[in-house]
Design a protein around this motif. Sequence first.
Motif, PDB file in Angstrom:
ATOM      1  N   LEU A  30       4.417   3.459   3.395  1.00  0.00           N
ATOM      2  CA  LEU A  30       4.314   2.903   2.049  1.00  0.00           C
ATOM      3  C   LEU A  30       5.317   3.568   1.098  1.00  0.00           C
ATOM      4  O   LEU A  30       5.978   2.898   0.297  1.00  0.00           O
ATOM      5  N   SER A  31       5.435   4.890   1.216  1.00  0.00           N
ATOM      6  CA  SER A  31       6.401   5.613   0.368  1.00  0.00           C
ATOM      7  C   SER A  31       7.815   5.117   0.632  1.00  0.00           C
ATOM      8  O   SER A  31       8.604   4.932  -0.302  1.00  0.00           O
ATOM      9  N   GLY A  32       8.114   4.904   1.890  1.00  0.00           N
ATOM     10  CA  GLY A  32       9.452   4.414   2.253  1.00  0.00           C
ATOM     11  C   GLY A  32       9.714   3.038   1.644  1.00  0.00           C
ATOM     12  O   GLY A  32      10.797   2.783   1.090  1.00  0.00           O
ATOM     13  N   PHE A  33       8.719   2.165   1.711  1.00  0.00           N
ATOM     14  CA  PHE A  33       8.891   0.809   1.168  1.00  0.00           C
ATOM     15  C   PHE A  33       9.048   0.870  -0.359  1.00  0.00           C
ATOM     16  O   PHE A  33       9.881   0.164  -0.937  1.00  0.00           O
ATOM     17  N   ALA A  34       8.239   1.722  -0.994  1.00  0.00           N
ATOM     18  CA  ALA A  34       8.332   1.862  -2.452  1.00  0.00           C
ATOM     19  C   ALA A  34       9.725   2.369  -2.828  1.00  0.00           C
ATOM     20  O   ALA A  34      10.317   1.926  -3.820  1.00  0.00           O
ATOM     21  N   HIS A  35      10.254   3.262  -2.001  1.00  0.00           N
ATOM     22  CA  HIS A  35      11.582   3.818  -2.276  1.00  0.00           C
ATOM     23  C   HIS A  35      12.649   2.716  -2.223  1.00  0.00           C
ATOM     24  O   HIS A  35      13.541   2.648  -3.079  1.00  0.00           O
ATOM     25  N   THR A  36      12.550   1.858  -1.229  1.00  0.00           N
ATOM     26  CA  THR A  36      13.527   0.760  -1.091  1.00  0.00           C
ATOM     27  C   THR A  36      13.505  -0.134  -2.325  1.00  0.00           C
ATOM     28  O   THR A  36      14.548  -0.501  -2.876  1.00  0.00           O
ATOM     29  N   VAL A  37      12.289  -0.497  -2.757  1.00  0.00           N
ATOM     30  CA  VAL A  37      12.162  -1.390  -3.914  1.00  0.00           C
ATOM     31  C   VAL A  37      12.636  -0.667  -5.178  1.00  0.00           C
ATOM     32  O   VAL A  37      13.382  -1.227  -5.995  1.00  0.00           O
ATOM     33  N   ALA A  38      12.237   0.600  -5.323  1.00  0.00           N
ATOM     34  CA  ALA A  38      12.609   1.375  -6.515  1.00  0.00           C
ATOM     35  C   ALA A  38      14.126   1.487  -6.640  1.00  0.00           C
ATOM     36  O   ALA A  38      14.690   1.305  -7.732  1.00  0.00           O
ATOM     37  N   ALA A  39      14.784   1.766  -5.499  1.00  0.00           N
ATOM     38  CA  ALA A  39      16.234   1.960  -5.525  1.00  0.00           C
ATOM     39  C   ALA A  39      16.951   0.707  -6.018  1.00  0.00           C
ATOM     40  O   ALA A  39      17.987   0.795  -6.696  1.00  0.00           O
ATOM     41  N   PHE A  75      -4.906   1.288   7.008  1.00  0.00           N
ATOM     42  CA  PHE A  75      -4.804   1.410   5.546  1.00  0.00           C
ATOM     43  C   PHE A  75      -4.332   2.805   5.173  1.00  0.00           C
ATOM     44  O   PHE A  75      -4.569   3.752   5.911  1.00  0.00           O
ATOM     45  N   PRO A  76      -3.729   2.949   4.005  1.00  0.00           N
ATOM     46  CA  PRO A  76      -3.348   4.291   3.559  1.00  0.00           C
ATOM     47  C   PRO A  76      -4.560   5.021   2.979  1.00  0.00           C
ATOM     48  O   PRO A  76      -5.627   4.447   2.866  1.00  0.00           O
ATOM     49  N   GLY A  77      -4.408   6.262   2.630  1.00  0.00           N
ATOM     50  CA  GLY A  77      -5.391   6.923   1.777  1.00  0.00           C
ATOM     51  C   GLY A  77      -6.023   8.170   2.337  1.00  0.00           C
ATOM     52  O   GLY A  77      -6.124   9.159   1.628  1.00  0.00           O
ATOM     53  N   SER A  78      -6.443   8.176   3.588  1.00  0.00           N
ATOM     54  CA  SER A  78      -7.247   9.304   4.062  1.00  0.00           C
ATOM     55  C   SER A  78      -6.383  10.344   4.768  1.00  0.00           C
ATOM     56  O   SER A  78      -5.188  10.165   4.949  1.00  0.00           O
ATOM     57  N   PHE A  79      -7.036  11.419   5.198  1.00  0.00           N
ATOM     58  CA  PHE A  79      -6.295  12.545   5.774  1.00  0.00           C
ATOM     59  C   PHE A  79      -5.932  12.324   7.228  1.00  0.00           C
ATOM     60  O   PHE A  79      -5.083  13.000   7.766  1.00  0.00           O
TER      61      PHE A  79
END
Lengths: 207, 395
Positions: free
Chosen positions: B49-58, B34-38
């Motif tokens: 997750l950031s990469g996937f969000a970027h693909t969808v956002a683009a 899961f995401p979230g911790s250090f």
Amino acid sequence: MQYSQKVLDHFMHPHNVGKMENPDASATEGSPSCGDQVTVFLKIDKETKIIEDISFLSYGCASNIATASIITDLAKGKSLEDAKKITYEDAMEALDGLPPVKVHCSVLAADTLQTAISNYEIAHGLKEVPNFGKETILAELKKIIYPQVGTDIVTLKMVKYVGFSDGEVLIDMNMMNFDTWRENVVEEINEHLEKYPEVKKIQINFP
Amino acid sequence: MKSGSVYLDNCVTSPMAPEVLDAMMPYFSERFWFPGSFYSTAESTNDALSGFAHTVAAAIGARDEEIHFTSGGTIANNIAIKGLAGSAQRGHVICSVVDYPDLLTNAAWLEKQGFEVTYLPADSEARIDLAALKQAIRPDTFLFMTTIVNHVVGTIQPMKEISEILKAADHKIYFHADAGQAFGKMPLLVDDYGIDMMSISAHKIHGPQGIGALYVRKGLRLAQSIHGIKRADNLQPGGLSIALIAGFAKAVEMNFADLEGSIRQLRELSDHLYVRLLEKIDHIELNGPMGEERAAHNINVSIDYIEGESMAMMLDMHGITVATGSACASQGLKPSYVLMAIGKNHVQSHGSMKFTISRYTTREELDFTVDKLAEITTELRSRSPLYNAAKNQEK
């Protein structure tokens, strides 16, 4: 939609389907707006009063076609008196059952057969045109199926009161306003009663 | 022919691309974190997750942080509508009578909460009435929502005109767009239409089921409608399936690599289907607009004198999956509210058939479908009292 194999067989390969030339009697029930309409044609032996030939046309879903098909099977070769005893339950049984929301299709098929027989009897002086009254209304209400359970609204005690005077039908219904089938039932009541010229107005009350 | 071997109900859900399944697999197994911790496992999930969000956002011209993953399009619509209403507290909302049930059921719920809703009428091709939109705007109108591509007849709403009307109002009216049928089927950049919130879904573009996203314009604060733990900066709290998100991103990547090309391919296929239907079946008419105002994947026709459940069942026996607007085939025994709202009658609704195609659909499948449907039409018409009556009248 879960249909029995019998329903599917009669839907794919219906018996006695097609328009009959010069029938001795016919009847059409239902309406395209409700999505189903059935016509039944009869050929009747004048002496023996036996249904020699029968056929149907159907505009509607699979169960509409299948129930019309089975009703013609059940009636073929029977005397008018015996054919008058055929009910929608007989049709359902012969088809190994129907889903509750489709029971109304079998009612329509059985009803159309009975109307065709009645038309023959009236035309041949075997019976009088029945007087319209409370009994007619009740008989029509008994043909309306509550789709949730597949039983008619009279048997389910959803009809509390029926009145008729001066062309106005008054029906008190026992159905709550959150009942999702209320609109369907109202539509059906109107459809069943509007076809009578005696009916000028239909008033349906709910609690 | 086995069940679903010709699948033409892609607007409901579409088959997952094999590449999508491959992209998801690592996240179902070794990369299950899961995401979230250090710690490093969570950090690497954050990065993914950031990469996937970027693909969808683009794909929609958004910023990465404006994408919120959800468990599908319906959840996205709920978070958007209930969230904005929660922020507004009171006021007036506008939608239309032909909108997707997600919008209409939320509108009905808003009415129960004391909000007022105007349902705009639509024309005979399901385009919303723009004059009525202008008239409906009140000083307390805070939300306009629409289904960009109609889910029944494929009409693309006049987005530019809508956006100009909303912009011309003397106060801010937020624009929520349900892009369930539009995403990946037309060029759709949020800034082009002044869209503030938009719901999208993965499984309509060959991604996995159970994952979607809500675009929310930066600066717009939505009241929280679902509460719980947040492991990422995401409006839907709780655990998110990274695997499904990975699959979603892969589906977006594939769909948008050549968006124009894929739209052209869908358009060619649906044109071919429509021409063949007209050739092989008489007394048939298109529901909804023709050409560019219609989404490229949708053909909806009414076939006169016969009923849709019968047609769909017979097609099903040949392994062909097609949808119908017939009341007989619906759970509530109701005809299609969209077809009724655009002035079709009961018979046209009962006899309506909806074909929605995908990039995996072939011309051969469409030809096979039309051939079978033509046979079925002839057979059912021979049984139909309406057809017999019409033929008698012709004589």
